[in-house]
Motif scaffolding. Structure first.
Motif, PDB file in Angstrom:
ATOM      1  N   LEU A 252      61.996  24.033  13.699  1.00 11.25           N
ATOM      2  CA  LEU A 252      60.883  24.172  14.984  1.00 11.25           C
ATOM      3  C   LEU A 252      61.582  25.826  15.385  1.00 11.25           C
ATOM      4  O   LEU A 252      62.406  25.633  14.944  1.00 11.25           O
ATOM      5  CB  LEU A 252      61.275  23.954  16.504  1.00 11.25           C
ATOM      6  CG  LEU A 252      60.908  24.369  17.341  1.00 11.25           C
ATOM      7  CD1 LEU A 252      59.102  24.276  17.361  1.00 11.25           C
ATOM      8  CD2 LEU A 252      61.074  23.454  18.546  1.00 11.25           C
ATOM      9  N   LYS A 253      60.685  26.801  15.511  1.00 13.67           N
ATOM     10  CA  LYS A 253      60.675  28.389  15.622  1.00 13.67           C
ATOM     11  C   LYS A 253      60.236  28.590  16.899  1.00 13.67           C
ATOM     12  O   LYS A 253      58.978  28.425  16.675  1.00 13.67           O
ATOM     13  CB  LYS A 253      60.190  28.513  14.217  1.00 13.67           C
ATOM     14  CG  LYS A 253      60.928  28.799  13.401  1.00 13.67           C
ATOM     15  CD  LYS A 253      60.906  29.212  11.654  1.00 13.67           C
ATOM     16  CE  LYS A 253      61.641  29.222  10.674  1.00 13.67           C
ATOM     17  NZ  LYS A 253      61.663  27.516  10.059  1.00 13.67           N
TER      18      LYS A 253
ATOM     19  N   LEU B  48      74.914  17.201  26.050  1.00 11.08           N
ATOM     20  CA  LEU B  48      74.124  17.769  25.104  1.00 11.08           C
ATOM     21  C   LEU B  48      75.797  18.166  24.092  1.00 11.08           C
ATOM     22  O   LEU B  48      76.796  18.582  24.406  1.00 11.08           O
ATOM     23  CB  LEU B  48      73.993  19.366  25.806  1.00 11.08           C
ATOM     24  CG  LEU B  48      73.472  20.250  25.118  1.00 11.08           C
ATOM     25  CD1 LEU B  48      72.658  20.179  23.884  1.00 11.08           C
ATOM     26  CD2 LEU B  48      74.314  22.004  25.880  1.00 11.08           C
ATOM     27  N   GLU B  49      75.076  18.217  22.973  1.00 10.46           N
ATOM     28  CA  GLU B  49      76.247  18.299  21.277  1.00 10.46           C
ATOM     29  C   GLU B  49      75.177  19.041  20.882  1.00 10.46           C
ATOM     30  O   GLU B  49      74.279  19.183  20.207  1.00 10.46           O
ATOM     31  CB  GLU B  49      76.502  17.203  21.465  1.00 10.46           C
ATOM     32  CG  GLU B  49      77.440  15.883  22.060  1.00 10.46           C
ATOM     33  CD  GLU B  49      77.519  13.970  21.220  1.00 10.46           C
ATOM     34  OE1 GLU B  49      78.209  14.022  19.932  1.00 10.46           O
ATOM     35  OE2 GLU B  49      76.075  13.920  19.959  1.00 10.46           O
ATOM     36  N   ILE B  50      76.036  19.902  20.357  1.00  6.74           N
ATOM     37  CA  ILE B  50      76.089  21.741  19.722  1.00  6.74           C
ATOM     38  C   ILE B  50      76.521  21.464  18.186  1.00  6.74           C
ATOM     39  O   ILE B  50      77.950  21.688  18.066  1.00  6.74           O
ATOM     40  CB  ILE B  50      76.122  22.848  20.730  1.00  6.74           C
ATOM     41  CG1 ILE B  50      74.960  22.591  21.292  1.00  6.74           C
ATOM     42  CG2 ILE B  50      75.711  23.989  19.485  1.00  6.74           C
ATOM     43  CD1 ILE B  50      75.013  24.636  22.136  1.00  6.74           C
ATOM     44  N   TYR B  51      76.160  21.032  16.781  1.00  5.61           N
ATOM     45  CA  TYR B  51      76.647  21.095  15.647  1.00  5.61           C
ATOM     46  C   TYR B  51      76.138  22.334  14.530  1.00  5.61           C
ATOM     47  O   TYR B  51      75.103  22.515  14.863  1.00  5.61           O
ATOM     48  CB  TYR B  51      76.565  20.175  15.659  1.00  5.61           C
ATOM     49  CG  TYR B  51      77.888  18.374  16.169  1.00  5.61           C
ATOM     50  CD1 TYR B  51      78.977  18.014  15.361  1.00  5.61           C
ATOM     51  CD2 TYR B  51      76.869  18.167  17.005  1.00  5.61           C
ATOM     52  CE1 TYR B  51      79.376  17.008  16.274  1.00  5.61           C
ATOM     53  CE2 TYR B  51      77.933  17.171  17.511  1.00  5.61           C
ATOM     54  CZ  TYR B  51      79.152  17.045  17.100  1.00  5.61           C
ATOM     55  OH  TYR B  51      79.395  15.691  18.266  1.00  5.61           O
ATOM     56  N   SER B  52      77.251  22.786  14.361  1.00  9.10           N
ATOM     57  CA  SER B  52      77.169  23.636  13.008  1.00  9.10           C
ATOM     58  C   SER B  52      75.808  24.440  13.644  1.00  9.10           C
ATOM     59  O   SER B  52      74.942  25.332  12.643  1.00  9.10           O
ATOM     60  CB  SER B  52      76.611  22.447  12.028  1.00  9.10           C
ATOM     61  OG  SER B  52      77.686  22.275  11.420  1.00  9.10           O
TER      62      SER B  52
ATOM     63  N   SER C 240      66.591  19.474  15.474  1.00 11.32           N
ATOM     64  CA  SER C 240      67.324  20.721  13.937  1.00 11.32           C
ATOM     65  C   SER C 240      66.924  21.584  12.736  1.00 11.32           C
ATOM     66  O   SER C 240      65.965  21.884  13.681  1.00 11.32           O
ATOM     67  CB  SER C 240      67.776  19.359  12.960  1.00 11.32           C
ATOM     68  OG  SER C 240      66.552  18.058  12.365  1.00 11.32           O
ATOM     69  N   ASP C 241      67.970  22.185  12.115  1.00 10.75           N
ATOM     70  CA  ASP C 241      67.223  23.573  11.207  1.00 10.75           C
ATOM     71  C   ASP C 241      66.393  24.056  12.187  1.00 10.75           C
ATOM     72  O   ASP C 241      65.281  24.996  11.559  1.00 10.75           O
ATOM     73  CB  ASP C 241      67.204  22.671  10.025  1.00 10.75           C
ATOM     74  CG  ASP C 241      67.761  21.900   9.684  1.00 10.75           C
ATOM     75  OD1 ASP C 241      68.983  22.550   8.620  1.00 10.75           O
ATOM     76  OD2 ASP C 241      67.335  20.957   9.160  1.00 10.75           O
ATOM     77  N   SER C 242      66.585  25.240  13.425  1.00 10.93           N
ATOM     78  CA  SER C 242      65.699  25.877  14.483  1.00 10.93           C
ATOM     79  C   SER C 242      66.187  27.233  14.442  1.00 10.93           C
ATOM     80  O   SER C 242      67.744  27.190  15.192  1.00 10.93           O
ATOM     81  CB  SER C 242      65.273  24.578  15.510  1.00 10.93           C
ATOM     82  OG  SER C 242      64.212  23.419  15.379  1.00 10.93           O
TER      83      SER C 242
ATOM     84  N   ASN D 144      72.249  22.674  13.224  1.00 12.08           N
ATOM     85  CA  ASN D 144      72.158  23.502  12.456  1.00 12.08           C
ATOM     86  C   ASN D 144      71.156  24.244  12.744  1.00 12.08           C
ATOM     87  O   ASN D 144      70.057  24.473  12.253  1.00 12.08           O
ATOM     88  CB  ASN D 144      71.755  23.168  10.910  1.00 12.08           C
ATOM     89  CG  ASN D 144      72.807  21.713  10.278  1.00 12.08           C
ATOM     90  OD1 ASN D 144      73.704  21.727  10.321  1.00 12.08           O
ATOM     91  ND2 ASN D 144      72.117  20.477   9.596  1.00 12.08           N
ATOM     92  N   SER D 145      71.602  25.388  13.676  1.00 12.89           N
ATOM     93  CA  SER D 145      70.379  26.450  14.199  1.00 12.89           C
ATOM     94  C   SER D 145      70.779  27.110  15.385  1.00 12.89           C
ATOM     95  O   SER D 145      71.843  27.026  15.078  1.00 12.89           O
ATOM     96  CB  SER D 145      69.495  25.173  15.569  1.00 12.89           C
ATOM     97  OG  SER D 145      68.761  24.301  15.207  1.00 12.89           O
ATOM     98  N   GLU D 146      69.769  28.400  15.243  1.00 12.84           N
ATOM     99  CA  GLU D 146      70.199  29.614  15.568  1.00 12.84           C
ATOM    100  C   GLU D 146      69.514  29.558  17.413  1.00 12.84           C
ATOM    101  O   GLU D 146      68.125  29.295  17.484  1.00 12.84           O
ATOM    102  CB  GLU D 146      69.840  30.467  14.967  1.00 12.84           C
ATOM    103  CG  GLU D 146      70.369  30.637  13.730  1.00 12.84           C
ATOM    104  CD  GLU D 146      70.122  31.613  12.467  1.00 12.84           C
ATOM    105  OE1 GLU D 146      70.315  32.599  12.568  1.00 12.84           O
ATOM    106  OE2 GLU D 146      68.856  31.414  12.310  1.00 12.84           O
TER     107      GLU D 146
END
Length: 463
Positions: free
Chosen positions: A283-284, A369-373, A319-321, A346-348
């Protein structure tokens, strides 16, 4: 990931038996009897197709045209002698899929008239929204893919009534482009306003309203969807949730847009029914409200997830967002979550500004809330702001992540974590570098009742 696969498989099976309905972008259904929705006699309005009695599962196929665009409008005066009017609210009680005609579809090979009406499987078709005050009440499975929704033509909310306005709102013609403030056809009409102030209404309006009915399955999948220029003032959300089993958004982009109640919100304070599983992958969100819409208070919202009253066992996976929000004016929160667990990996989150004091980038209330990588970079806040607000009884974990080049608060009392009583905080294998803290790194109320664990974490060159 497996859940997403099985949802797609189930929808593919359904669509295999679904009735195909074809929709052209040309205004062709001018006879009193209308059109049939077949290849030789397609419907000419997507919203009209959804308003027609759907008594079975359907796959709505959008036909491509080099000369004509698809428009979403409820009043069509393109042919003055045959105006078209449809309801602003549509309800679908059967499974619906909407997609372009792809050039590898079997009917293209067998029908020459379709060979210039299709797009490559990796391409999309654009639908221009002429009006925002429409709601699709989704009560059975919905699958959208390879569509670009462009709201650049939705200009009624910031233009007074005039002789030229109906020509833009009710005809299939392009009046606006992103690069010009005023209409390319009628110079008195504004297409891209800046610093626009409007009266906020808390009415539960949305483009998509998910309403699960009893035991009927409601799985919603958006794949390869682009939303842009959604400058909404009367319709408050992209999606409002009353009940659903799963919502999956895969490779979805939302750009240059603003929705008063955020992209995903609850219909009301009632508990959302169904399994309520949300998966957001690739998602962007960027250039969110960079034109500076200002709702008149009372106003409190979040731009992505806004106060979702989900069941306690619900899980939201992101993820990947990428979230590059520019200046978040009025909506000074990315996510405000109640009860459920959020996994961000895996997000920014980057290049964003919280524009008012006493705001938080993420609020966790009675949830986890869990923030990973992931990384949070180049984000700045104002006075008394927090990056993460952890309310009583909540949990926050930051693992294998980077927090760099951020400015917390412009003058005082800014915090990375602002935790209330009885919270659980874990920071592990993460790095904090080149940040400016005008307040303290962490504020804990009643720390004796909270559990805080920091391990294998570096702090370098912070002010």
């Amino acid at each position: 990931m497996y859940t997403f696969f099985w949802i797609l498989l189930a929808l593919w099976i359904v669509c295999g038996a679904a009735k195909k309905v074809y929709v052209t972008s040309e205004r062709t259904c001018t006879s009193p009897s209308g059109c049939e929705g077949t290849i030789s006699d397609p419907l000419d309005n997507l919203w009209a197709a959804l308003n027609s009695p759907l008594t079975e599962a359907v796959e709505i196929i959008l036909l491509y045209s080099e000369d004509f665009q698809h428009y979403l409008l409820t009043r069509d005066e393109t042919v003055p002698s045959s105006p078209q009017t449809t309801n602003n609210i549509v309800t679908t009680t059967h499974d619906v899929t909407i997609r372009p005609l792809f050039c590898n579809d079997t009917e293209v090979d067998s029908n020459e008239m379709l060979q210039d009406r299709c797009v490559d499987p990796g391409s999309s078709i654009t639908i221009y929204l002429k009006i925002e005050s429409i709601t699709w009440r989704v009560q059975r499975n919905l699958n959208l893919h390879n569509i670009l929704f462009d709201g650049i033509e939705n200009i009624a909310g910031f233009n007074p009534d005039s002789s030229n306005l109906p020509f833009c709102l009710y005809k299939r013609e392009q009046c606006c482009v992103e690069t010009q403030s005023n209409s390319i056809k009628y110079n008195d009409l504004i297409c891209n306003p800046t610093n626009f102030t409007f009266t906020y209404s808390s009415a539960p309006t949305a483009l998509f309203l998910l309403e699960k009915q009893g035991s009927n399955p409601l799985n919603v999948v958006f794949t390869n969807i682009f939303f842009k220029n959604l400058k909404f003032t009367t319709t408050n959300s992209l999606l409002k949730l009353a009940g659903f089993d799963s919502l999956t958004m895969n490779n979805v982009t939302i750009a240059n847009s603003f929705l008063p109640d955020g992209i995903i919100s609850s219909k009301d304070s009632s508990l959302i029914s169904g399994n309520a599983e949300i998966t957001l992958e690739n998602l962007k969100i960027f250039s969110y409200n960079n034109f500076g819409f200002v709702p008149i208070s009372p106003f409190s919202s979040a731009c992505l997830l806004n106060s979702l009253n989900l069941p306690t066992n619900a899980v939201i996976t992101i993820s990947d967002s990428t979230f590059s929000l520019n200046s978040i004016i009025a909506q000074n929160t990315l996510m405000r979550q109640t009860s459920a667990s959020i996994l961000l990996k895996n997000s920014e989150i980057k290049d964003s500004t919280l524009m008012s004091s006493d705001s938080s980038l993420i609020i966790v209330s009675a949830g986890k809330l869990e923030i990973y990588s992931s990384s949070i970079t180049n984000v700045s806040t104002q006075t008394s702001a927090r990056f993460v607000y952890v309310d009583s009884g909540s949990e926050f974990n930051l693992i294998d992540s980077t927090f760099a080049l951020n400015t917390i608060s412009s003058s005082s009392a800014g915090y990375f974590i602002y935790a209330n009583t009885s919270t659980q905080l874990t920071i592990s294998r993460s790095s904090f570098s080149y940040n400016t803290f005008y307040g303290a790194f962490t504020a804990l109320f009643a720390a004796g009742e909270s559990v805080v664990t920091v391990s294998d974490t570096t702090f370098d060159n912070n002010d």
